[in-house]
Design an enzyme around this catalytic site. Structure first.
Site, PDB file in Angstrom:
ATOM      1  N   LYS A 298      39.297  43.196  41.066  1.00  0.00           N
ATOM      2  CA  LYS A 298      39.367  43.398  42.505  1.00  0.00           C
ATOM      3  C   LYS A 298      39.385  44.888  42.866  1.00  0.00           C
ATOM      4  O   LYS A 298      38.803  45.295  43.882  1.00  0.00           O
ATOM      5  CB  LYS A 298      40.603  42.699  43.071  1.00  0.00           C
ATOM      6  CG  LYS A 298      40.525  41.176  43.042  1.00  0.00           C
ATOM      7  CD  LYS A 298      39.385  40.646  43.900  1.00  0.00           C
ATOM      8  CE  LYS A 298      39.414  39.130  44.024  1.00  0.00           C
ATOM      9  NZ  LYS A 298      38.314  38.610  44.876  1.00  0.00           N
TER      10      LYS A 298
ATOM     11  N   TYR B 121      42.181  40.263  36.539  1.00  0.00           N
ATOM     12  CA  TYR B 121      42.050  39.965  37.973  1.00  0.00           C
ATOM     13  C   TYR B 121      42.303  41.211  38.806  1.00  0.00           C
ATOM     14  O   TYR B 121      41.528  41.541  39.712  1.00  0.00           O
ATOM     15  CB  TYR B 121      43.022  38.852  38.354  1.00  0.00           C
ATOM     16  CG  TYR B 121      42.911  38.407  39.800  1.00  0.00           C
ATOM     17  CD1 TYR B 121      41.731  37.837  40.281  1.00  0.00           C
ATOM     18  CD2 TYR B 121      43.992  38.526  40.665  1.00  0.00           C
ATOM     19  CE1 TYR B 121      41.635  37.406  41.598  1.00  0.00           C
ATOM     20  CE2 TYR B 121      43.903  38.102  41.983  1.00  0.00           C
ATOM     21  CZ  TYR B 121      42.720  37.544  42.447  1.00  0.00           C
ATOM     22  OH  TYR B 121      42.626  37.131  43.763  1.00  0.00           O
TER      23      TYR B 121
END
Length: 327
Positions: free
Chosen positions: A163, A159
């Protein structure tokens, strides 16, 4: 200070907006607010972590369109588009730990598709980044010029790095292709439409408290978080979208509280008699997390307005109703 109601009465601009991940927790609140402000909204979602139920209240409005779409495949939206809000991504630990490859693909391939749509349409583009780009920070509070302390091969890395890559790709489209882009770094947010089993602290604590179960606090609960009510977050995101600023800009509540304090407040707010149990802390769980929101205040005139106790009461009331309905 401008409130959401003030903004609705005098929207800076309207047009046609595409919201990827629009049936998720944050995306659905954005869709609701945009429709209220007079925008025509195209909501794209594959319903992997979102749900049509989150936007069911908008389905009768001619300004709202729901399209099943996986942004890692392709994005095609006929007609003019003025704004693209890219919010598609698994966002809770439960989701991205179960869907690590998809999470990376959404951050890379999906972001590329969303940027391509914005470039094709000449639209402004805003990507939902996250405080997770700061990792387990060694600078506190976190300013936008802090590069972070991230473990790229840890369980949260899928994650975090998705990002971080998405931010880099967004910047490259801005500098190379002249796309009008913005990056918002979202800190912990809570409110109605969170999933009871999504693994994040506040919905987990509320679900456990309402069921009379022990609240499971990781570690000794001394790690800190800042939590922002969803209405405040939406107001900040749309202020950035309307501003022309590139960012990144932190949007979150600069007030800090420990995870144990959050659990204790949930017990009080629900009137529960649940005890608090302490469990093993997850790998790479951040010790501290609090945004420096100076840029948001100076560039956007934004600051959170909903107090923690008020926001928590609203969230508990929603969960109580939802759990009663599902039962």
């Amino acid at each position: 200070m401008t409130s959401i109601d003030d903004a609705r009465r005098a929207p800076a601009r309207t047009g046609r907006v595409v919201v990827t991940g629009g049936a998720g927790f944050l995306g659905s609140h954005l869709c609701t607010e945009l429709v209220a402000r007079g925008w025509e909204v195209v909501c794209l979602d594959n319903f992997l972590t979102g749900s049509p139920a989150n936007v069911a209240h908008l389905m009768g409005d001619e300004r709202f369109q729901l399209v099943r779409c996986d942004v890692t495949d392709f994005i095609h939206v006929p007609g003019a588009v003025d704004l693209v809000l890219h919010f598609a991504s698994p966002a809770s630990p439960v989701d991205y730990l179960q869907l690590p490859i998809h999470t990376l693909k959404v951050g890379s391939i999906g972001t590329g598709h969303a940027l391509g749509l914005a470039m094709e349409k000449g639209a402004r583009f805003l990507i939902a980044s996250t405080s997770e780009v700061y990792g387990d920070p060694q600078e506190h509070p976190q300013r936008e010029d802090y590069w972070g302390h991230v473990n790229p091969i840890g369980p949260r890395g899928v994650y975090d790095e998705a990002k971080r890559y998405a931010e880099a790709l967004t910047t490259a489209y801005r500098t190379t292709h002249g796309v009008d882009t913005a990056i918002v770094r979202i800190f912990n947010t809570y409110g109605p439409r969170m999933r009871p089993f999504d693994g994040r602290a506040i919905p987990t604590f509320i679900r456990q408290a309402l069921a009379g179960e022990p609240l499971t606090v990781a570690g000794d609960g001394s790690q800190t978080r800042s939590v922002c009510y969803v209405d405040d977050l939406v107001r900040g995101i749309l202020a950035l979208a309307d501003s022309g600023e590139a960012g990144p800009v932190n949007i979150g509540n600069p007030s800090e509280r420990t995870v144990l304090e959050i659990a204790q407040d949930v017990v009080a707010a629900t009137g529960s008699r649940s005890r608090i149990d302490f469990i093993e802390r997850p790998v790479d769980d951040p010790t501290v997390r609090r945004p420096d929101t100076t840029k948001a205040q100076e560039l956007l005139g934004w600051a959170p307005e909903v107090q923690w106790q008020e926001g928590l009461a609203r969230t508990v009331a929603w969960f109580r109703q939802e759990l009663a309905t599902s039962a």
